[in-house]
Design a protein around this motif. Structure first.
Motif, PDB file in Angstrom:
ATOM      1  N   ILE A 103       0.855  -1.204   0.000  1.00 37.33           N
ATOM      2  CA  ILE A 103       0.000   0.000   0.000  1.00 37.33           C
ATOM      3  C   ILE A 103       0.884   1.246   0.000  1.00 37.33           C
ATOM      4  CG2 ILE A 103      -1.729   1.286   1.319  1.00 37.33           C
ATOM      5  CD1 ILE A 103      -2.690  -1.477   2.395  1.00 37.33           C
ATOM      6  N   VAL A 104       1.901   1.251   0.860  1.00 41.20           N
ATOM      7  CA  VAL A 104       2.819   2.407   0.926  1.00 41.20           C
ATOM      8  C   VAL A 104       3.576   2.536  -0.388  1.00 41.20           C
ATOM      9  CG1 VAL A 104       4.803   3.366   2.146  1.00 41.20           C
ATOM     10  CG2 VAL A 104       3.176   1.973   3.369  1.00 41.20           C
ATOM     11  N   VAL A 105       4.100   1.419  -0.847  1.00 35.81           N
ATOM     12  CA  VAL A 105       4.928   1.443  -2.061  1.00 35.81           C
ATOM     13  C   VAL A 105       4.108   1.941  -3.254  1.00 35.81           C
ATOM     14  CG1 VAL A 105       6.161  -0.030  -3.700  1.00 35.81           C
ATOM     15  CG2 VAL A 105       6.463  -0.381  -1.245  1.00 35.81           C
ATOM     16  N   ILE A 150      12.902   7.697  -0.511  1.00 39.75           N
ATOM     17  CA  ILE A 150      13.832   6.706   0.057  1.00 39.75           C
ATOM     18  C   ILE A 150      13.047   5.679   0.872  1.00 39.75           C
ATOM     19  CG2 ILE A 150      15.739   6.394   1.702  1.00 39.75           C
ATOM     20  CD1 ILE A 150      16.733   9.208   0.782  1.00 39.75           C
ATOM     21  N   MET A 151      12.094   6.196   1.654  1.00 42.95           N
ATOM     22  CA  MET A 151      11.245   5.297   2.459  1.00 42.95           C
ATOM     23  C   MET A 151      10.508   4.310   1.552  1.00 42.95           C
ATOM     24  SD  MET A 151      10.368   5.000   5.676  1.00 42.95           S
ATOM     25  CE  MET A 151      10.152   3.246   5.647  1.00 42.95           C
ATOM     26  N   GLY A 152       9.983   4.816   0.437  1.00 44.69           N
ATOM     27  CA  GLY A 152       9.258   3.962  -0.515  1.00 44.69           C
ATOM     28  C   GLY A 152      10.162   2.891  -1.103  1.00 44.69           C
ATOM     29  N   SER A 153      11.415   3.265  -1.395  1.00 49.82           N
ATOM     30  CA  SER A 153      12.355   2.303  -1.984  1.00 49.82           C
ATOM     31  C   SER A 153      12.695   1.210  -0.978  1.00 49.82           C
ATOM     32  CB  SER A 153      13.647   3.004  -2.414  1.00 49.82           C
ATOM     33  OG  SER A 153      13.333   4.068  -3.254  1.00 49.82           O
ATOM     34  N   ILE A 154      12.933   1.632   0.266  1.00 51.60           N
ATOM     35  CA  ILE A 154      13.243   0.632   1.302  1.00 51.60           C
ATOM     36  C   ILE A 154      12.030  -0.281   1.509  1.00 51.60           C
ATOM     37  CG2 ILE A 154      13.723   0.334   3.769  1.00 51.60           C
ATOM     38  CD1 ILE A 154      15.328   2.989   3.600  1.00 51.60           C
ATOM     39  N   ALA A 155      10.854   0.348   1.535  1.00 46.20           N
ATOM     40  CA  ALA A 155       9.635  -0.463   1.727  1.00 46.20           C
ATOM     41  C   ALA A 155       9.497  -1.476   0.594  1.00 46.20           C
ATOM     42  CB  ALA A 155       8.411   0.445   1.794  1.00 46.20           C
ATOM     43  N   PHE A 156       9.840  -1.073  -0.638  1.00 47.24           N
ATOM     44  CA  PHE A 156       9.722  -2.031  -1.746  1.00 47.24           C
ATOM     45  C   PHE A 156      10.714  -3.186  -1.594  1.00 47.24           C
ATOM     46  CE2 PHE A 156      10.803  -3.607  -6.035  1.00 47.24           C
ATOM     47  CZ  PHE A 156       9.574  -4.199  -6.313  1.00 47.24           C
ATOM     48  N   SER A 157      11.936  -2.860  -1.117  1.00 49.75           N
ATOM     49  CA  SER A 157      12.918  -3.929  -0.898  1.00 49.75           C
ATOM     50  C   SER A 157      12.352  -4.998   0.033  1.00 49.75           C
ATOM     51  CB  SER A 157      14.195  -3.364  -0.264  1.00 49.75           C
ATOM     52  OG  SER A 157      14.820  -2.513  -1.161  1.00 49.75           O
ATOM     53  N   ALA A 210       5.496   2.151   7.530  1.00 50.33           N
ATOM     54  CA  ALA A 210       6.089   0.933   6.951  1.00 50.33           C
ATOM     55  C   ALA A 210       7.154   0.340   7.873  1.00 50.33           C
ATOM     56  CB  ALA A 210       6.687   1.254   5.593  1.00 50.33           C
ATOM     57  N   VAL A 211       7.800   1.205   8.647  1.00 53.01           N
ATOM     58  CA  VAL A 211       8.863   0.739   9.541  1.00 53.01           C
ATOM     59  C   VAL A 211       8.330  -0.324  10.511  1.00 53.01           C
ATOM     60  CG1 VAL A 211      10.422   1.475  11.387  1.00 53.01           C
ATOM     61  CG2 VAL A 211      10.159   2.870   9.348  1.00 53.01           C
TER      62      VAL A 211
END
Lengths: 317, 482
Positions: free
Chosen positions: B214-216, B232-239, B423-424
């Protein structure tokens, strides 16, 4: 083996019990926040109806227009003038004998009345065609089949339920946004929307649908038995209007024909569009809504006073 | 049929009971049931493509006999026929349109206007996975690691075994076939472990990956309006989304297979604790990377014929691996980026440095050096995921550019909460649990206290059940599309 199966059965029963408790307490406190559709599907509506897509779901506030209205609009996917939405309206609307004070507002625009030729029956219009049971509260049929109960959604609702998209007691969709955010984001968001719309199949291939027009006319006749019916074209940004004019340049004359044929009033508020700010070109900004609805009420009161029937009005700014 | 669906919750218990109570007399009976169940499982998505699956199975089964010939030329001929056949089917369904469009663009560059006919075919789910199963069988016979088998049902079970049919792990003939041809008896410990794997896999998919999605989706679908820290948060969340999604699927597959008495290959070994890219590829989608290593890299000469050939072969397998994911330039670029990350290690001879051990092998927390290595590897992998997630090359570049430009324009945003920070809450549990398990991915530890254990299992079960009620939004596994 027996041991394993028994353990699994015990865990499943315990999990189901906990699930039922979580659902019960969640509904107890946050029922109206389940999603933007749910609240409208929990009871019959014996008021005048506001019909349309997300534009009317957001823009039209019954408490200002007149308390005898209920906003029964959803989104372009759920509530264009297709067969399943028409069936849903008939199911949820409680017809009274003709009441001259009751009004119904049918909002119209080229998007809601268009479809892709040959693909009209292929489109699956979400929950509207699938709800089988009568309205109830809690509406478990809707909750278990269509609501999102994931922990993300639940925690999001519990943490900031006031800011979430939800429905007020008159059925209007609340979509809060600060002026600071609007000023900063409007141009970009409008650009993105316009691009998306230009890429959409409906824009490229869509035509005004004969079936949807027929549904609209039948709905007018049905609701006319229960009060006065107004066809209204809501104001949007000029850039959006350009798209609609490209899609269907003769839209106003088409609506005038229908309103004349069924002796109802068509009101095009588009000429006054610059008086009201939108968040993305076609949904009105929350803070503008009282102003807009007071404006519309004045227009409706004037028409009611003059008892205009079958008259077509273009509002001058 | 999806693992994360109500259909599977009904389907699998039925198969399980029939398997152990009705078809349990011999392994042939068990195999027959698995074959029928696998075709039902696949046909639930689309029965039309069952024919393709059957055709693929029959062809490789027959080629197996030809490849087994003592005549080297004949054996090679059948091997090539099998390769052409398998890749031909993949090419038609997955790659034809891509190449047709590329040729059209190429010729337009020379002023020649072509108007190629595009097939616009639906990509059969799991085609890349079951095609590679079949190829591994033929390759293993060619390299004398496996004898052709005479029972077609056994072979068909190997290709279409439902836990791994649509998204792997990509099994090897010499690992799975012996299990298919052996009687399986019920083992309580294995079954309990299988249940735990299924529970953990479902939790990762339904609770973690679907929430992060959802976030991504929000951030990636409208990245031009987001701040640098949000991107950056979105990229980490996708990982973490793709990891939880795919490793969750693999765990469910392994657990389901265990309940039926099979041991499948591990597909993930905590890849985000890798200290360099080489280690990452020994821990991420292991069954695919080892497939390419054994059937492409080594036959091409591997690293034995000098540095030049080692570099060439490395780039080939990374790019092919990227292309395996989809007929699109972004996947090729993704593979190329990983090859570039691998190159310095290869040149310095350090690509096998972290072989056979794990970060903080003998301590509870990593050293500063290890932490730096893990974070820098994760940052590199996350950077490469941007090209995996965004199909359009220019959009991917814009995404990256926006991170840097936005940070320069407004460095103060580093002090504020980024969008998608929720997301964290979903990422941390995965990191913590993985960290405690990192020394042995097969030892999914459980809490000793039975009451606490029951609370944890029931809590996880409730969250999974809630997540299954997703309204009208379908939530497929990311790797189904490949």
């Amino acid at each position: 083996m027996r041991n394993l199966l028994l353990k699994i059965v015990y865990y499943c029963i315990a999990t189901l019990l906990v699930f039922a408790c979580v659902l019960y307490f969640y509904l107890l406190k946050y029922e109206s926040y389940i999603d933007q559709n749910y609240a409208r599907l929990t009871s019959y509506h014996n008021q005048g109806l506001i019909i349309g897509t997300s534009r009317s779901a957001i823009d039209l506030e019954p408490s200002i227009l007149g308390g005898q209205l209920y906003n029964f609009s959803f989104t372009i996917d759920a509530s264009p003038y297709d067969n399943s939405y028409m069936a849903l309206i008939r199911k949820y609307h409680q017809n009274a004998s003709f009441d001259k004070n009751r009004i119904h507002i049918l909002t119209v625009d080229p998007w809601a009345l268009s479809s892709i030729p040959g693909a009209e029956n292929l489109i699956n219009p979400s929950f509207t065609s699938k709800l089988k049971l009568e309205p109830m509260r809690p509406n478990f049929e809707y909750i278990l089949r269509f609501a999102n109960l994931s922990i993300w959604e639940i925690s999001n609702v519990m943490m900031n339920s006031d800011r979430n998209l939800h429905i007020n007691s008159f059925g209007r969709m609340i979509k809060p946004m600060t002026e600071e955010f609007l000023n900063k984001d409007y141009k970009r968001k409008l650009g993105v929307k316009i691009d998306n719309y230009k890429q959409s199949e409906t824009y490229k291939k869509g035509k005004i649908s004969a079936n949807k027009l027929r549904n609209l006319e039948e709905l007018i006749d049905y609701l006319k038995l229960d009060g006065k019916v107004y066809l209204i074209r809501l104001p949007i940004a000029s850039e959006m209007l350009e798209l609609e004019d490209t899609m269907c340049p003769e839209f106003n004359s088409l609506m005038l024909n229908i309103s004349g044929k069924h002796k109802v009033t068509y009101i095009d508020i588009m000429p006054a569009r610059n008086q009201f700010r939108t968040t993305d070109g076609h949904h009105m900004w929350e803070n503008e809504i009282p102003k807009f609805n007071r404006y519309l009420r004045t227009v409706l009161d004037t028409l009611n006073y003059t008892n205009a029937v079958g008259k077509s009005d273009f509002i001058k700014p | 049929m999806l693992f994360n669906s109500f259909e599977f919750l009904i389907f699998f218990p039925i198969v399980f009971i029939l398997y152990w109570f009705v078809f349990s007399k011999s392994y042939r009976n068990q195999n027959l049931l698995i074959l029928i169940a696998s075709y039902v499982f696949y046909g639930w998505w689309s029965w039309k493509f069952l024919g393709l699956l059957a055709l693929n199975t029959i062809i490789d089964f027959l080629y197996g006999f030809g490849v087994n010939s003592d005549n080297k030329r004949k054996s090679k001929l059948f091997l090539w026929l099998s390769i052409i056949n398998n890749l031909g089917i993949l090419a038609v369904f997955k790659y034809y349109d891509f190449f047709a469009v590329q040729f059209q663009h190429l010729f337009e560059g020379f002023g020649v206007h072509l108007n190629p006919t595009l097939l616009n075919l639906t990509l059969p789910v799991g085609i890349s996975f079951y095609t590679f199963h079949g190829m591994s069988y033929v390759f293993d016979i060619y390299y004398k690691r496996q004898k052709p088998i005479s029972n077609f049902i056994d072979y068909a079970v190997f290709v279409s075994f439902f836990p791994l049919l649509v998204a792997g792990p990509i099994e090897r003939a010499n690992h799975l076939l012996p299990q298919v041809q052996t009687f399986r008896s019920f083992n309580f410990r294995n079954a309990v472990y299988g249940c735990r794997l299924i529970l953990w896999g479902m939790f990762k998919k339904i609770v973690i990956a679907d929430s992060l999605a959802i976030v991504v989706d929000l951030i990636y679908s409208d990245f031009s309006g987001q701040g640098a820290t949000t991107l950056i948060m979105g990229s980490i969340a996708f990982s973490f989304q793709i990891y939880a999604d795919f490793s969750g699927y693999s765990d469910i597959a392994l657990g389901t297979a265990k309940l039926l008495g099979f041991e499948l290959l591990s597909n993930f070994k905590f890849p985000y604790f890798s200290r360099d890219i080489a280690e990452f590829w020994r821990r991420w989608h292991i069954s695919l990377s080892s497939w390419f290593r054994d059937y492409l890299y080594i036959p091409l000469g591997g690293s034995k014929d000098g540095k030049y050939k080692a570099i060439r072969n490395t780039f080939i397998i990374f790019i092919v691996s990227g292309f395996w994911h989809g007929a699109s330039w972004n996947f090729i670029l993704w593979g190329f980026i990983h090859a570039c990350g691998f190159l310095p290690l290869l040149l310095l001879g350090k690509n096998r440095k972290n072989l056979g051990n794990v970060a903080a092998e003998s301590s509870k927390i990593p050293s500063f050096k290890e932490l730096f290595q893990m974070l820098s590897t994760f940052a590199f992998v996350t950077f490469a995921w941007i090209f995996f997630r965004i199909k359009d090359f220019n959009d991917a570049l814009l995404f990256i550019k926006r991170i840097f430009v936005n940070l320069v324009e407004d460095p103060g945003q580093l002090l504020h909460k980024p969008g998608g920070i929720l997301a964290v809450l979903y990422i941390v549990p995965v990191i913590v649990i993985d960290w405690f398990l990192r020394r042995d991915e097969r030892n999914l530890r459980t809490v000793k206290n039975p009451v606490l254990r029951a609370v944890i299992y029931i809590g996880m079960g409730t969250l999974i059940l809630l997540g299954l009620f997703k309204g009208s939004s379908e939530s497929s596994f990311i790797y189904f599309q490949f």
